[in-house]
Design a protein around this motif. Structure first.
Motif, mmCIF file in Angstrom:
data_model
loop_
_atom_site.group_PDB
_atom_site.id
_atom_site.type_symbol
_atom_site.label_atom_id
_atom_site.label_comp_id
_atom_site.label_asym_id
_atom_site.label_seq_id
_atom_site.Cartn_x
_atom_site.Cartn_y
_atom_site.Cartn_z
ATOM 1 N N PRO A 260 -18.451 -31.968 1.219
ATOM 2 C CA PRO A 260 -17.532 -33.113 1.271
ATOM 3 C C PRO A 260 -17.551 -33.966 -0.010
ATOM 4 O O PRO A 260 -17.964 -35.117 -0.021
ATOM 5 N N LYS A 261 -17.086 -33.356 -1.084
ATOM 6 C CA LYS A 261 -16.944 -34.035 -2.380
ATOM 7 C C LYS A 261 -15.474 -34.012 -2.759
ATOM 8 O O LYS A 261 -14.735 -33.116 -2.349
ATOM 9 N N ARG A 262 -15.043 -34.955 -3.582
ATOM 10 C CA ARG A 262 -13.637 -35.092 -3.962
ATOM 11 C C ARG A 262 -13.285 -34.095 -5.075
ATOM 12 O O ARG A 262 -13.100 -34.461 -6.227
ATOM 13 N N VAL A 263 -13.198 -32.822 -4.682
ATOM 14 C CA VAL A 263 -12.936 -31.721 -5.610
ATOM 15 C C VAL A 263 -11.911 -30.779 -4.973
ATOM 16 O O VAL A 263 -12.029 -30.434 -3.797
ATOM 17 N N ILE A 264 -10.930 -30.367 -5.796
ATOM 18 C CA ILE A 264 -9.868 -29.462 -5.348
ATOM 19 C C ILE A 264 -9.668 -28.394 -6.420
ATOM 20 O O ILE A 264 -9.756 -28.693 -7.615
ATOM 21 N N VAL A 265 -9.384 -27.179 -5.992
ATOM 22 C CA VAL A 265 -8.916 -26.135 -6.912
ATOM 23 C C VAL A 265 -7.555 -25.654 -6.405
ATOM 24 O O VAL A 265 -7.272 -25.741 -5.205
ATOM 25 N N MET A 266 -6.748 -25.145 -7.329
ATOM 26 C CA MET A 266 -5.404 -24.729 -6.974
ATOM 27 C C MET A 266 -4.917 -23.698 -7.990
ATOM 28 O O MET A 266 -5.325 -23.731 -9.150
ATOM 29 N N ASP A 267 -4.056 -22.815 -7.528
ATOM 30 C CA ASP A 267 -3.386 -21.886 -8.434
ATOM 31 C C ASP A 267 -2.018 -21.572 -7.838
ATOM 32 O O ASP A 267 -1.930 -20.930 -6.792
ATOM 33 N N LEU A 268 -0.971 -22.042 -8.502
ATOM 34 C CA LEU A 268 0.382 -21.876 -7.992
ATOM 35 C C LEU A 268 1.132 -20.731 -8.674
ATOM 36 O O LEU A 268 2.348 -20.630 -8.559
ATOM 37 N N ALA A 269 0.397 -19.864 -9.388
ATOM 38 C CA ALA A 269 1.037 -18.716 -10.048
ATOM 39 C C ALA A 269 1.701 -17.830 -8.996
ATOM 40 O O ALA A 269 1.157 -17.600 -7.918
ATOM 41 N N ARG A 270 2.872 -17.366 -9.326
ATOM 42 C CA ARG A 270 3.592 -16.472 -8.422
ATOM 43 C C ARG A 270 3.025 -15.059 -8.545
ATOM 44 O O ARG A 270 2.356 -14.729 -9.516
ATOM 45 N N GLU A 271 3.336 -14.245 -7.540
ATOM 46 C CA GLU A 271 2.873 -12.857 -7.553
ATOM 47 C C GLU A 271 3.360 -12.178 -8.828
ATOM 48 O O GLU A 271 4.516 -12.318 -9.228
ATOM 49 N N GLY A 272 2.464 -11.463 -9.500
ATOM 50 C CA GLY A 272 2.807 -10.780 -10.735
ATOM 51 C C GLY A 272 2.536 -11.603 -11.988
ATOM 52 O O GLY A 272 2.501 -11.070 -13.085
ATOM 53 N N VAL B 207 5.039 -37.087 -6.907
ATOM 54 C CA VAL B 207 3.890 -37.992 -7.008
ATOM 55 C C VAL B 207 3.393 -38.012 -8.451
ATOM 56 O O VAL B 207 3.625 -37.079 -9.221
ATOM 57 N N SER B 208 2.704 -39.075 -8.767
ATOM 58 C CA SER B 208 2.004 -39.184 -10.046
ATOM 59 C C SER B 208 0.527 -39.242 -9.701
ATOM 60 O O SER B 208 0.133 -39.945 -8.756
ATOM 61 N N LEU B 209 -0.301 -38.496 -10.445
ATOM 62 C CA LEU B 209 -1.715 -38.474 -10.111
ATOM 63 C C LEU B 209 -2.598 -38.548 -11.348
ATOM 64 O O LEU B 209 -2.155 -38.308 -12.464
ATOM 65 N N ARG B 210 -3.852 -38.917 -11.088
ATOM 66 C CA ARG B 210 -4.879 -38.992 -12.131
ATOM 67 C C ARG B 210 -6.122 -38.298 -11.580
ATOM 68 O O ARG B 210 -6.456 -38.443 -10.407
ATOM 69 N N TYR B 211 -6.808 -37.542 -12.454
ATOM 70 C CA TYR B 211 -7.998 -36.803 -12.040
ATOM 71 C C TYR B 211 -8.793 -36.400 -13.272
ATOM 72 O O TYR B 211 -8.319 -36.528 -14.406
ATOM 73 N N LEU B 212 -9.991 -35.888 -13.037
ATOM 74 C CA LEU B 212 -10.781 -35.267 -14.099
ATOM 75 C C LEU B 212 -10.564 -33.762 -13.997
ATOM 76 O O LEU B 212 -10.554 -33.207 -12.898
ATOM 77 N N ASN B 213 -10.440 -33.089 -15.143
ATOM 78 C CA ASN B 213 -10.254 -31.646 -15.146
ATOM 79 C C ASN B 213 -11.610 -30.927 -15.244
ATOM 80 O O ASN B 213 -12.668 -31.556 -15.144
ATOM 81 N N GLU C 279 -3.538 -37.519 -16.505
ATOM 82 C CA GLU C 279 -2.499 -38.104 -15.659
ATOM 83 C C GLU C 279 -1.277 -37.222 -15.776
ATOM 84 O O GLU C 279 -0.914 -36.810 -16.881
ATOM 85 N N GLU C 280 -0.651 -36.911 -14.644
ATOM 86 C CA GLU C 280 0.558 -36.089 -14.667
ATOM 87 C C GLU C 280 1.392 -36.333 -13.431
ATOM 88 O O GLU C 280 0.925 -36.913 -12.456
ATOM 89 N N GLU C 281 2.641 -35.874 -13.502
ATOM 90 C CA GLU C 281 3.547 -35.974 -12.371
ATOM 91 C C GLU C 281 3.680 -34.602 -11.724
ATOM 92 O O GLU C 281 3.576 -33.576 -12.404
ATOM 93 N N ALA C 282 3.897 -34.607 -10.428
ATOM 94 C CA ALA C 282 4.041 -33.363 -9.680
ATOM 95 C C ALA C 282 5.299 -33.425 -8.826
ATOM 96 O O ALA C 282 5.614 -34.480 -8.256
ATOM 97 N N ASP C 283 6.003 -32.290 -8.745
ATOM 98 C CA ASP C 283 7.129 -32.185 -7.829
ATOM 99 C C ASP C 283 7.146 -30.771 -7.259
ATOM 100 O O ASP C 283 6.329 -29.930 -7.623
ATOM 101 N N LEU D 287 6.544 -27.479 -5.167
ATOM 102 C CA LEU D 287 5.356 -26.929 -4.525
ATOM 103 C C LEU D 287 4.077 -27.623 -5.016
ATOM 104 O O LEU D 287 3.148 -27.837 -4.240
ATOM 105 N N PHE D 288 4.026 -27.979 -6.292
ATOM 106 C CA PHE D 288 2.862 -28.673 -6.844
ATOM 107 C C PHE D 288 2.633 -29.988 -6.092
ATOM 108 O O PHE D 288 1.508 -30.297 -5.685
ATOM 109 N N ALA D 289 3.696 -30.770 -5.871
ATOM 110 C CA ALA D 289 3.562 -32.047 -5.157
ATOM 111 C C ALA D 289 3.093 -31.824 -3.722
ATOM 112 O O ALA D 289 2.216 -32.540 -3.221
ATOM 113 N N VAL D 290 3.661 -30.814 -3.066
ATOM 114 C CA VAL D 290 3.270 -30.509 -1.686
ATOM 115 C C VAL D 290 1.790 -30.136 -1.637
ATOM 116 O O VAL D 290 1.009 -30.661 -0.836
ATOM 117 N N CYS D 291 1.397 -29.218 -2.501
ATOM 118 C CA CYS D 291 0.043 -28.686 -2.473
ATOM 119 C C CYS D 291 -0.996 -29.760 -2.815
ATOM 120 O O CYS D 291 -2.015 -29.873 -2.133
#
Length: 167
Positions: A55-67, A110-116, A123-127, A129-133
């Protein structure tokens, strides 16, 4: 790297609010590497640390499409700075609620801020599938699952189906 067990509903850890991380170090990068490997193996497009019992504030994501080549992303201590008033429905699923899908309405942008991964502030904006995810995964950090956005009946049915499949 190692595959970790993904917790499923109604596991109580999934309802915990995740704690902020002090900073990005090698131990945290190892956790994020494990999370990505686990997410890819599942397969999924996003995973919060609490879903693997951390339970730490950490997320991973990959929105690359198949291929496409993998495009792994890492979010440490993410926070939403702004949400659009405009909303958009999206059919969501979740590795912690396997094989259940339903429509959830969320802010379209949404607009968000995080550490990479390197610990740099971004800081970046998302719309789209990125915003949903990112909103879906950030809900996990607050102990909220996508089924919590559904009616009580739909939520109870989803949990019952997951339990039945696990039995």
């Amino acid at each position: 790297m190692a595959l970790r067990e993904i917790l499923t509903v109604p596991h109580p850890v999934l309802k915990q609010v995740s704690t902020p991380v002090e900073g990005v170090d090698d131990d945290l990068r190892a956790l994020m590497d494990d999370m990505l490997e686990t997410m890819y193996a599942a397969p999924g497009i996003g995973l919060a640390a609490v879903q693997v019992g951390v339970p730490k504030r950490v997320i991973v994501m990959d929105l690359a499409r198949e291929g496409e080549d993998p495009q792994p992303r890492h979010y440490v201590n993410p926070e939403i700075l702004w949400r659009s008033e405009e909303t958009a429905p999206y059919e969501e699923g979740c590795l912690s609620v396997p094989e259940i899908y339903d429509e959830v309405e969320r802010p379209a942008r949404v607009s968000l801020r995080y550490l990479n991964y390197q610990g740099e502030l971004v800081e970046e904006e998302a719309d789209g599938l990125f915003a949903v995810c990112i909103q879906h995964e950030m809900d996990h950090l607050e102990g909220v699952l996508f089924i919590d956005h559904l009616s009580r009946l739909k939520r109870e049915q989803a949990i019952k189906k997951v339990r039945k499949r696990a039995a």
